[in-house]
Design a protein around this motif. Sequence first.
Motif, short mmCIF file in Angstrom:
data_model
loop_
_atom_site.label_atom_id
_atom_site.label_comp_id
_atom_site.label_asym_id
_atom_site.label_seq_id
_atom_site.Cartn_x
_atom_site.Cartn_y
_atom_site.Cartn_z
N ARG A 142 0.82 -1.20 0.00
CA ARG A 142 0.00 0.00 0.00
C ARG A 142 0.87 1.26 0.00
O ARG A 142 2.03 1.23 0.33
N ARG A 143 0.27 2.37 -0.41
CA ARG A 143 0.89 3.70 -0.38
C ARG A 143 2.17 3.77 -1.19
O ARG A 143 3.15 4.40 -0.80
N GLN A 144 2.16 3.10 -2.35
CA GLN A 144 3.37 3.08 -3.17
C GLN A 144 3.77 4.49 -3.63
O GLN A 144 4.96 4.81 -3.68
N SER A 145 2.81 5.33 -3.94
CA SER A 145 3.14 6.68 -4.42
C SER A 145 3.85 7.47 -3.33
O SER A 145 4.79 8.24 -3.61
N TYR A 146 3.42 7.30 -2.07
CA TYR A 146 4.08 7.97 -0.95
C TYR A 146 5.53 7.53 -0.84
O TYR A 146 6.46 8.34 -0.74
N PHE A 147 5.75 6.22 -0.86
CA PHE A 147 7.10 5.70 -0.69
C PHE A 147 8.00 6.03 -1.88
O PHE A 147 9.21 6.18 -1.72
N ARG A 148 7.42 6.16 -3.07
CA ARG A 148 8.24 6.53 -4.23
C ARG A 148 8.83 7.92 -4.05
O ARG A 148 9.99 8.17 -4.40
N GLY A 149 8.05 8.83 -3.51
CA GLY A 149 8.58 10.16 -3.24
C GLY A 149 9.77 10.12 -2.30
O GLY A 149 10.77 10.82 -2.49
N GLU A 150 9.67 9.29 -1.26
CA GLU A 150 10.76 9.16 -0.31
C GLU A 150 11.95 8.43 -0.93
O GLU A 150 13.12 8.76 -0.64
N PHE A 151 11.68 7.43 -1.76
CA PHE A 151 12.72 6.67 -2.45
C PHE A 151 13.56 7.60 -3.34
O PHE A 151 14.80 7.59 -3.30
N PHE A 152 12.88 8.43 -4.10
CA PHE A 152 13.59 9.35 -4.99
C PHE A 152 14.37 10.40 -4.16
O PHE A 152 15.48 10.79 -4.52
N ALA A 153 13.78 10.85 -3.06
CA ALA A 153 14.46 11.83 -2.21
C ALA A 153 15.74 11.24 -1.62
O ALA A 153 16.76 11.93 -1.53
N ALA A 154 15.68 9.97 -1.22
CA ALA A 154 16.88 9.32 -0.67
C ALA A 154 17.99 9.30 -1.72
O ALA A 154 19.17 9.52 -1.40
N MET A 155 17.63 9.07 -2.98
CA MET A 155 18.65 9.07 -4.05
C MET A 155 19.21 10.46 -4.27
O MET A 155 20.41 10.63 -4.54
N ARG A 156 18.36 11.48 -4.17
CA ARG A 156 18.86 12.85 -4.34
C ARG A 156 19.84 13.22 -3.23
O ARG A 156 20.81 13.96 -3.45
N ILE A 157 19.59 12.73 -2.01
CA ILE A 157 20.51 12.97 -0.89
C ILE A 157 21.88 12.36 -1.20
O ILE A 157 22.92 12.99 -0.99
N LEU A 158 21.87 11.13 -1.70
CA LEU A 158 23.13 10.48 -2.08
C LEU A 158 23.79 11.22 -3.25
O LEU A 158 25.02 11.39 -3.28
N GLN A 159 22.99 11.65 -4.19
CA GLN A 159 23.50 12.35 -5.36
C GLN A 159 24.21 13.64 -4.99
O GLN A 159 25.25 14.00 -5.57
N ARG A 160 23.69 14.34 -3.98
CA ARG A 160 24.31 15.59 -3.54
C ARG A 160 25.56 15.35 -2.70
O ARG A 160 26.35 16.27 -2.48
N GLY A 161 25.72 14.13 -2.18
CA GLY A 161 26.90 13.82 -1.39
C GLY A 161 26.79 14.15 0.09
O GLY A 161 27.80 14.14 0.80
N ASP A 162 25.58 14.47 0.56
CA ASP A 162 25.43 14.75 1.99
C ASP A 162 25.72 13.50 2.83
O ASP A 162 26.27 13.60 3.92
N LEU A 163 25.31 12.35 2.34
CA LEU A 163 25.49 11.08 3.05
C LEU A 163 25.99 10.02 2.08
O LEU A 163 25.81 10.14 0.86
#
Length: 433
Positions: free
Chosen positions: A172-193
């Motif tokens: 359930r709530r796949q659209s919600y988790f996709r937003g968080e999934f993509f955000a996690a990748m952007r965090i890695l992409q920026r190099g913060d973590l």
Amino acid sequence: MRRFSFLVGSLFLATTHTQAELIINGMSDTGKSNNTTIISNSPPDTFGQDQFQQCLANLRSQAQASGVSAETYNHYTQHLTPDRSVLEKLNYQPEFSTPIWDYLSGLVDDERVKQGQQKIAQYHDVLNRASQVYGVPVETIVAVWGVESNYGDISGKYPLLQALGTLSCEGRRQSYFRGEFFAAMRILQRGDLTLDQLKGSWAGAFGHTQFMPLTYERLAVDFDGDGRRDLVSSVPDALASTANFLKKAGWQTGLPWGFEVKLPAGMSIAGESRRNKKPLSYWLSRGLVRADGSALIQGNLTETISAGLMAPAGANGPVFLVFKNFDAIYGYNAAESYALAIAHLSDRLQGRGEFKTAWPTDDAGTSRAERREIQQILLSKGYDIGEADGLIGDKTRQAIQQEQQRLGFAATGRAGQKILQALRQRQAFKMMQ
């Protein structure tokens, strides 16, 4: 925090302050409580690696539209595998509710207060600076830290991309988790973590004060000046980010979250709630006083400031007037029980005591130390419950149920004061023989 509402006994237990998940719901990391229902929206055991990779391929365009580069997306998904255990946690639904006195006794105890005071001394300069910048009291910042991760001791073990990727493709709530999934990748992409740092709850919260990735992007701050917003390894960044969250949630500097009050005899509280706020002049006219008998209006409060009346256990238990600052805490994780735990811990860290009014029960809750004591007695009686860690999981609940049956108690599996006292008495009797 900021994830699903953490309601005691609710469907969504996405609290990765794992302490609360285990203590409150009697659910271990490896199993489910006796009293649970698992609800599934997908065929069991049919979602394998091939299907998962196909789903991830289908999400690539959405990820790129959200700002994740093709290179980043391919790099982090090409070897990603699903983790079906997170789906069990998503679908975990307890069939029992937890009294608020159990909830608070496990989250706000002398042990957590003492450790919090030590943290205040240890991070004195950082906390004072964050308090000055964001206008949030030191004790409130530290209270969030204490409840969310036990001051960084319990922050979650799940690789976030694996957990969020799985939840983005199944359940359930796949659209919600996709937003968080993509955000996690952007965090890695920026190099913060780094990828190794990005571990947390099964639902995606991570770091000392358990931010979700989207909340991290919006509110995390670099407070130690190293050019990275690191809520995992940098305590200054985590504490200041928490203060920033509360400020943006509407924290009013110099005002309290609320306080316990004493109702005049016969006063009805029907229709009153946290949301139904009225000026303090109204509550004065109704005859309310603080629980210690002192006047309602003190410090920076005025008759025009509005407060709502909150009675989490009814009129016979502790009753509170709560202000907008309580709502700011509530915004961190939308449940009144959670916000009250933060608020109460913040008061305790300032040297204030327990609530004046007792909870309406003849079987009060137990602290983490008392829960460890229960477990130690059970271990001495031969029960195979694992380590005495104060976390009431499946095996401990089952052992308590057996002891309750022997004693003629209701077999609830609850680690309350009655079973603690009974076990103590039997232990003392045994030692005297």
